[in-house]
Write a protein that holds these residues in place. Structure first.
Motif, PDB file in Angstrom:
ATOM      1  N   HIS A  30       0.365  14.018   0.312  1.00  9.66           N
ATOM      2  CA  HIS A  30       0.145  14.382  -1.089  1.00  9.66           C
ATOM      3  C   HIS A  30       1.375  15.047  -1.698  1.00  9.66           C
ATOM      4  CE1 HIS A  30      -4.115  13.424  -0.734  1.00  9.66           C
ATOM      5  NE2 HIS A  30      -4.152  14.132   0.391  1.00  9.66           N
ATOM      6  N   ARG A  52       0.832  -1.208   0.000  1.00 13.15           N
ATOM      7  CA  ARG A  52       0.000   0.000   0.000  1.00 13.15           C
ATOM      8  C   ARG A  52       0.865   1.256   0.000  1.00 13.15           C
ATOM      9  NH1 ARG A  52      -3.348   0.040   4.995  1.00 13.15           N
ATOM     10  NH2 ARG A  52      -4.617   1.641   3.973  1.00 13.15           N
ATOM     11  N   THR A  63       2.653   1.621  -3.493  1.00 13.81           N
ATOM     12  CA  THR A  63       1.730   2.084  -4.543  1.00 13.81           C
ATOM     13  C   THR A  63       1.446   3.572  -4.391  1.00 13.81           C
ATOM     14  OG1 THR A  63       0.696  -0.100  -4.668  1.00 13.81           O
ATOM     15  CG2 THR A  63      -0.558   1.761  -5.549  1.00 13.81           C
ATOM     16  N   HIS A  64       1.216   3.999  -3.147  1.00 11.36           N
ATOM     17  CA  HIS A  64       0.933   5.417  -2.884  1.00 11.36           C
ATOM     18  C   HIS A  64       2.132   6.298  -3.245  1.00 11.36           C
ATOM     19  CE1 HIS A  64      -0.922   8.891  -0.975  1.00 11.36           C
ATOM     20  NE2 HIS A  64       0.198   9.084  -0.296  1.00 11.36           N
ATOM     21  N   GLU A 122       4.566   5.609  -5.302  1.00 10.03           N
ATOM     22  CA  GLU A 122       4.802   5.577  -6.744  1.00 10.03           C
ATOM     23  C   GLU A 122       3.859   6.527  -7.473  1.00 10.03           C
ATOM     24  OE1 GLU A 122       5.189   2.310 -10.393  1.00 10.03           O
ATOM     25  OE2 GLU A 122       4.895   1.639  -8.317  1.00 10.03           O
ATOM     26  N   ALA A 123       2.625   6.611  -7.014  1.00 10.96           N
ATOM     27  CA  ALA A 123       1.652   7.537  -7.610  1.00 10.96           C
ATOM     28  C   ALA A 123       2.096   8.987  -7.417  1.00 10.96           C
ATOM     29  CB  ALA A 123       0.274   7.321  -6.998  1.00 10.96           C
ATOM     30  N   MET A 124       2.798   9.241  -6.312  1.00  8.49           N
ATOM     31  CA  MET A 124       3.328  10.581  -6.036  1.00  8.49           C
ATOM     32  C   MET A 124       4.663  10.819  -6.728  1.00  8.49           C
ATOM     33  SD  MET A 124       2.596  10.855  -1.946  1.00  8.49           S
ATOM     34  CE  MET A 124       3.687  12.268  -1.820  1.00  8.49           C
ATOM     35  N   GLU A 125       5.188   9.789  -7.401  1.00  4.40           N
ATOM     36  CA  GLU A 125       6.516   9.833  -8.028  1.00  4.40           C
ATOM     37  C   GLU A 125       7.599  10.119  -6.993  1.00  4.40           C
ATOM     38  OE1 GLU A 125       6.335  12.600 -11.264  1.00  4.40           O
ATOM     39  OE2 GLU A 125       5.172  11.231 -12.522  1.00  4.40           O
TER      40      GLU A 125
END
Length: 395
Positions: free
Chosen positions: A327, A260, A263-264, A266-269
């Motif tokens: 974020h 989890r 994934t989080h 990676e989405a934020m780079e």
């Protein structure tokens, strides 16, 4: 160093090294930030809750010390040096039950922490430093120090630049005597292994080794065994290829053990190497409180480099809920830095590292490294080509 003291004297010395911290009534009422010195002379800032945690930890250290003294009384002063135990032989049915019991006991004892007064002796024996030292003449370190005295190399210039920046304000390290001792260890090693020479980060590692081992020579051999036997090859060479490999392996392990979070992020780079590079290069010496760092090193010198992955994963795991709410990249870095700097309870960290993260064998990590090495070397080669191309354009 140890032969002239009785076990009773050593036990009393151990107790005297672990004072109870007593913040003022005003600080307790207002929950203000308080400053105090830890066992190794570092100034620590924390609130009263942090002080209470440290006091609880120190009480556990006292209890653990009594366990070690009882074992030495029953089994002999160097019971943990039996070859099959000290070399970490796999537990097989062919081994005697007593040997298995001793090996299991030792692993558990080390994860629970080595008493500060015994730490130098146990580390030196179990890490392989004593064996490494025994392969060269007794005067090796003194001869090396004399031979390199006055010599100037890129490594010595960088060492001289870094000395005053290594734990500034420490009552011994940040003195002419402390700087001189640290310089001799680092310069000596830079000549012992010219491929490594000197890499920033080693100054913090060597400084902490000096505080634990008490003598320059023992600190030197602990540094040698750490770089040559415990950590991955090429971690501190010029291109840091080994460190780049470790970062890729860590990223893969994070995805497997903490999906989890991975994934989080990676989405934020978010690149985990932004925080983990310092953790691995400095072996947590700049990131964790010193007493917690040394508990990690207790296990590292016995179980090997896989411990660094366990601990790094644990820091992420402990703040999973907070990290999932972030974020911005800066928020992730702040959470992880604040967490690591205030991990005053090593038992909490190591419980997560080994119980909640789960098993990771050295063999599994070695396979992961071999898998990542080609990509890292290709990336470094491409980077070197670009750099050379830019140099040609400038001419």
């Amino acid at each position: 160093m140890y032969g002239t003291q009785s076990k009773r004297d050593l036990a009393l010395e151990l107790q005297s090294q672990i004072p109870i911290l007593r913040p003022s009534i005003h600080a307790r009422r207002a929950n203000l930030t308080v400053k105090f010195q830890d066992l190794y002379g570092f100034t620590v800032e924390g609130n009263v809750d942090d002080v209470n945690v440290l006091n609880e930890v120190r009480e556990k250290v006292r209890k653990q010390g009594r366990v070690w003294w009882a074992l030495e009384a029953n089994k002999g002063a160097n019971w943990y040096l039996q070859p099959s135990i000290a070399e970490g032989i796999a537990l097989k049915s062919s081994l005697k039950f007593s040997t298995l019991a001793n090996a299991i006991t030792l692993k558990r004892l080390i994860r629970n922490g080595i008493p500060p007064i015994l730490r130098p002796k146990v580390w030196f024996s179990l890490s392989g430093a004593a064996k490494k030292k025994s392969t060269v003449p007794e005067s090796y370190y003194n001869d090396l120090s004399k031979a390199v005295e006055g010599k100037v190399t890129p490594a010595t210039r960088q060492i001289d630049h870094d000395l005053p920046r290594t734990f500034p304000g420490h009552p011994w390290l940040d003195t002419p005597e402390g700087h001189a001792a640290l310089r001799r260890v680092l310069v000596g090693y830079s000549f012992r292994d010219s491929d490594v020479g000197y890499c920033q980060g080693l100054n913090y590692v060597a400084a902490l080794l000096l505080l634990v081992m008490k003598t320059e020579e023992d600190a030197f051999w602990m540094l040698a065994v750490l770089l040559e036997n415990v950590l991955v090859n090429d971690c501190y060479t010029t291109n840091l290829s080994g460190c780049h490999v470790e970062q890729r392996v860590f990223k893969d392990l994070l995805a497997k053990k903490c999906p989890r979070i991975a994934t989080h992020l990676e989405a934020m780079e978010f690149d985990v190497s932004l925080v983990a590079t310092e953790w691995f290069l400095c072996v947590f010496s700049k990131s964790l409180p010193s007493e917690t760092t040394l508990r990690v090193w207790d296990v590292l010198f016995y179980e090997g480099a896989k411990v660094l992955f366990h601990v790094a994963l644990a820091i992420f795991k402990m703040k999973e809920d907070e990290l999932l709410l972030t974020h911005h990249v800066g928020d992730v870095i702040n959470i992880l830095q604040k967490t690591s700097h205030h991990l005053f309870d090593p038992d909490e960290l190591l419980t997560v590292a080994f119980d909640k993260i789960g098993s990771m064998t050295t063999n599994t990590i070695s396979k992961q490294r071999k898998k990542q090495e080609p990509a890292v070397m290709a990336e470094l080669d491409q980077r070197l080509r670009r750099l050379n191309s830019l140099k040609l354009d400038d001419k």
